[in-house]
Enzyme design. Structure first.
Site, PDB file in Angstrom:
ATOM      1  N   ASP A   7      47.836  -6.391  60.312  1.00 57.23           N
ATOM      2  CA  ASP A   7      46.450  -6.845  61.176  1.00 57.23           C
ATOM      3  C   ASP A   7      46.190  -6.038  62.104  1.00 57.23           C
ATOM      4  O   ASP A   7      45.121  -5.986  63.011  1.00 57.23           O
ATOM      5  CB  ASP A   7      46.613  -8.050  61.630  1.00 57.23           C
ATOM      6  N   ASP A 122      58.207 -10.557  57.390  1.00 56.98           N
ATOM      7  CA  ASP A 122      56.858 -10.301  57.104  1.00 56.98           C
ATOM      8  C   ASP A 122      56.729  -8.777  56.944  1.00 56.98           C
ATOM      9  O   ASP A 122      56.587  -7.940  58.068  1.00 56.98           O
ATOM     10  CB  ASP A 122      55.760 -11.111  57.978  1.00 56.98           C
TER      11      ASP A 122
END
Length: 209
Positions: A7, A122
């Site tokens: 991100d 993640d």
């Protein structure tokens, strides 16, 4: 469980030294919007927040050492460890889902997140999911002229990686080559000492290593 994300937001453990000074010698290195490393100061703020100036450095992504072993960085959530205990720790992940079965990754935890399961990694890979509170982080860093990944699922193929900024393309292609485009993989894990190949990139070393 192991998923993938990118991100562009500054990793949470950029601030590890100020929050967990007894656990780490220094925080994770952050970068400005030109991918230049920043010296830590209390004025740093995530570029995914209004007025922020700090983003994820492009080299804090996964890379392969062999056909069966890779290295990288990750968000970690393990209910048996506190945020301080997890700050910049390293884990060896062994994948057991069919597409990656037997492959391993050694990852350093440089970020935090909220996930529904109790044991979650993640993995930071450009072109992967951009979901989360700051899903427009990459556009904030690089601008809107690029084709960014879908909020859920990420880019669809290796050729789509060419639509990203050049400094992110190698990391994106890793996701389709070594990582075989996988996501939502089952893993086993064990804590290991962090190799210098990771700490020299992140800049974060635990005081107990």
């Amino acid at each position: 469980m192991a998923t993938t994300y990118w991100d562009c937001c500054s990793p949470a453990y950029v601030w590890a030294a100020s929050r967990y000074s007894k656990s780490v010698k220094s925080g994770v290195t952050g970068c400005n919007s030109k991918d230049q490393e920043l010296t830590y100061s209390s004025s740093l703020k995530s570029g995914c927040q209004t007025g922020g100036n700090t983003f994820a450095c492009s080299d804090q992504r996964a890379y392969s050492s062999s056909d069966s072993l890779a290295y990288g960085f990750a968000v970690g959530k393990l209910t048996e460890m506190t945020y301080e205990e997890m700050a910049c720790t390293c884990f060896k992940l062994t994948f057991s889902s069919s597409v990656l079965s037997g492959k391993q990754m050694i990852v350093q935890i440089t970020n935090t997140g909220t996930y529904p399961d109790d044991h979650h990694f993640d993995l930071a890979m450009p072109g992967a999911n951009t979901y989360g509170e700051y899903s427009s982080g990459c556009e904030s860093e690089f601008g809107s002229s690029y084709t960014w990944a879908n909020k859920y699922g990420g880019l669809a193929s290796s050729s789509d990686c060419d639509s990203l900024p050049e400094i992110l393309q190698t990391g994106c292609k890793f996701r389709f080559d070594w990582f075989e485009g996988a996501d939502n993989q089952t893993v086993s894990y064990e804590q290991v000492y962090c190799p210098t190949s990771l700490t020299s990139i992140s800049g974060c070393v635990r005081s107990d290593e």
